[in-house]
Design a protein around this motif. Sequence first.
Motif, mmCIF file in Angstrom:
data_model
loop_
_atom_site.group_PDB
_atom_site.id
_atom_site.type_symbol
_atom_site.label_atom_id
_atom_site.label_comp_id
_atom_site.label_asym_id
_atom_site.label_seq_id
_atom_site.Cartn_x
_atom_site.Cartn_y
_atom_site.Cartn_z
ATOM 1 N N THR A 143 2.575 5.066 15.417
ATOM 2 C CA THR A 143 2.474 4.441 14.092
ATOM 3 C C THR A 143 1.071 3.943 13.770
ATOM 4 N N PRO A 144 0.375 3.247 14.679
ATOM 5 C CA PRO A 144 -0.993 2.820 14.351
ATOM 6 C C PRO A 144 -1.931 3.986 14.056
ATOM 7 N N GLY A 145 -1.681 5.138 14.661
ATOM 8 C CA GLY A 145 -2.535 6.295 14.421
ATOM 9 C C GLY A 145 -2.473 6.792 12.991
ATOM 10 N N ARG A 146 -1.378 6.509 12.309
ATOM 11 C CA ARG A 146 -1.244 6.917 10.909
ATOM 12 C C ARG A 146 -2.015 5.973 9.987
ATOM 13 N N MET A 190 0.388 -2.492 16.676
ATOM 14 C CA MET A 190 1.637 -1.733 16.753
ATOM 15 C C MET A 190 2.747 -2.445 16.002
ATOM 16 N N VAL A 191 2.831 -3.767 16.166
ATOM 17 C CA VAL A 191 3.891 -4.524 15.498
ATOM 18 C C VAL A 191 3.678 -4.536 13.987
ATOM 19 N N LEU A 192 2.461 -4.842 13.542
ATOM 20 C CA LEU A 192 2.191 -4.962 12.108
ATOM 21 C C LEU A 192 2.321 -3.622 11.387
ATOM 22 N N THR A 193 1.835 -2.540 12.016
ATOM 23 C CA THR A 193 1.952 -1.235 11.362
ATOM 24 C C THR A 193 3.402 -0.775 11.298
ATOM 25 N N TRP A 194 4.203 -1.128 12.311
ATOM 26 C CA TRP A 194 5.633 -0.784 12.269
ATOM 27 C C TRP A 194 6.309 -1.504 11.115
ATOM 28 N N VAL A 195 5.992 -2.777 10.928
ATOM 29 C CA VAL A 195 6.552 -3.534 9.802
ATOM 30 C C VAL A 195 6.081 -2.939 8.483
ATOM 31 N N TRP A 196 4.802 -2.553 8.433
ATOM 32 C CA TRP A 196 4.253 -1.986 7.188
ATOM 33 C C TRP A 196 4.973 -0.698 6.810
ATOM 34 N N THR A 197 5.281 0.145 7.801
ATOM 35 C CA THR A 197 5.945 1.423 7.504
ATOM 36 C C THR A 197 7.356 1.231 6.968
ATOM 37 N N LEU A 199 7.917 -0.669 4.572
ATOM 38 C CA LEU A 199 7.688 -0.858 3.149
ATOM 39 C C LEU A 199 7.101 0.379 2.484
ATOM 40 N N THR A 200 6.160 1.029 3.168
ATOM 41 C CA THR A 200 5.488 2.206 2.612
ATOM 42 C C THR A 200 4.995 3.073 3.767
ATOM 43 N N PRO A 201 4.977 4.401 3.597
ATOM 44 C CA PRO A 201 4.628 5.280 4.724
ATOM 45 C C PRO A 201 3.147 5.309 5.069
ATOM 46 N N ARG A 202 2.272 4.846 4.177
ATOM 47 C CA ARG A 202 0.831 4.947 4.418
ATOM 48 C C ARG A 202 0.193 3.564 4.448
ATOM 49 N N GLY A 203 -0.894 3.471 5.212
ATOM 50 C CA GLY A 203 -1.658 2.241 5.244
ATOM 51 C C GLY A 203 -2.371 2.007 3.921
ATOM 52 N N PRO A 204 -2.882 0.807 3.669
ATOM 53 C CA PRO A 204 -3.510 0.508 2.375
ATOM 54 C C PRO A 204 -4.719 1.385 2.078
#
Length: 217
Positions: A143-146, A190-197, A199-204
């Motif tokens: 997930t962080p890699g995305r 890892m935790v924050l990006t998992w939570v973010w996904t 809500l939305t599939p892509r980072g800001p």
Amino acid sequence: MALGFAGLVLLDYEAHCNWQTLAYLDFCTLEGFLRHSFFNGWLSVFSWVSFVFLGMWIWRQDLAQKGTQNRLILWGLAASLLAALPGLILKDPQLAELLGTASLPPGPCYLIAASGSAWVMIGAMLRLGTLLDRIGLAEWMATPGRMALSLYVAHILLGMGTLEAMGLLDGSLSPETIFGFSLGFCALSMVLTWVWTLLTPRGPLEALMRRVAEIFR
């Protein structure tokens, strides 16, 4: 890599740099901006673009094949070890600096050593992919890699910014402490990006880049 090394040999890499205050003189002039962007900035085009081209080449390989994964590990290990030798053997301080593995200035040995260590990590993670998936860690680590761009900017603005505000970037931290901070940032990512996904599939920043690319398509 060759153009960047030629610049290190023929030009003054420290020109207009204040290493005490980390300020760059004449940055807002055309000549200063171009010099900083292409030659002696923190991430100047020469020689850092070498990593971009290398990453594009790796992506075109058949990464699912174990033979490719093994070659990445073996070639990367060999590259890292061989690239470290000149800086250790050479007695002349200037040559040792040019052919050392420090990131500033980014000489060819640094680029090869850093690329080699990346090869080793990529190959090892691919080889361990099945095991990581079996124990439930694969998705957490993928997930962080995305969101690599967003996390890269965050580690500078938030991670290093926090350490600077705490007065911890004065060179007093031990390598073990720095490694601990790095592991903590990776775990938090890892935790924050998992939570973010959720809500939305892509980072800001990834979403912003996609939006811009669609505008100019």
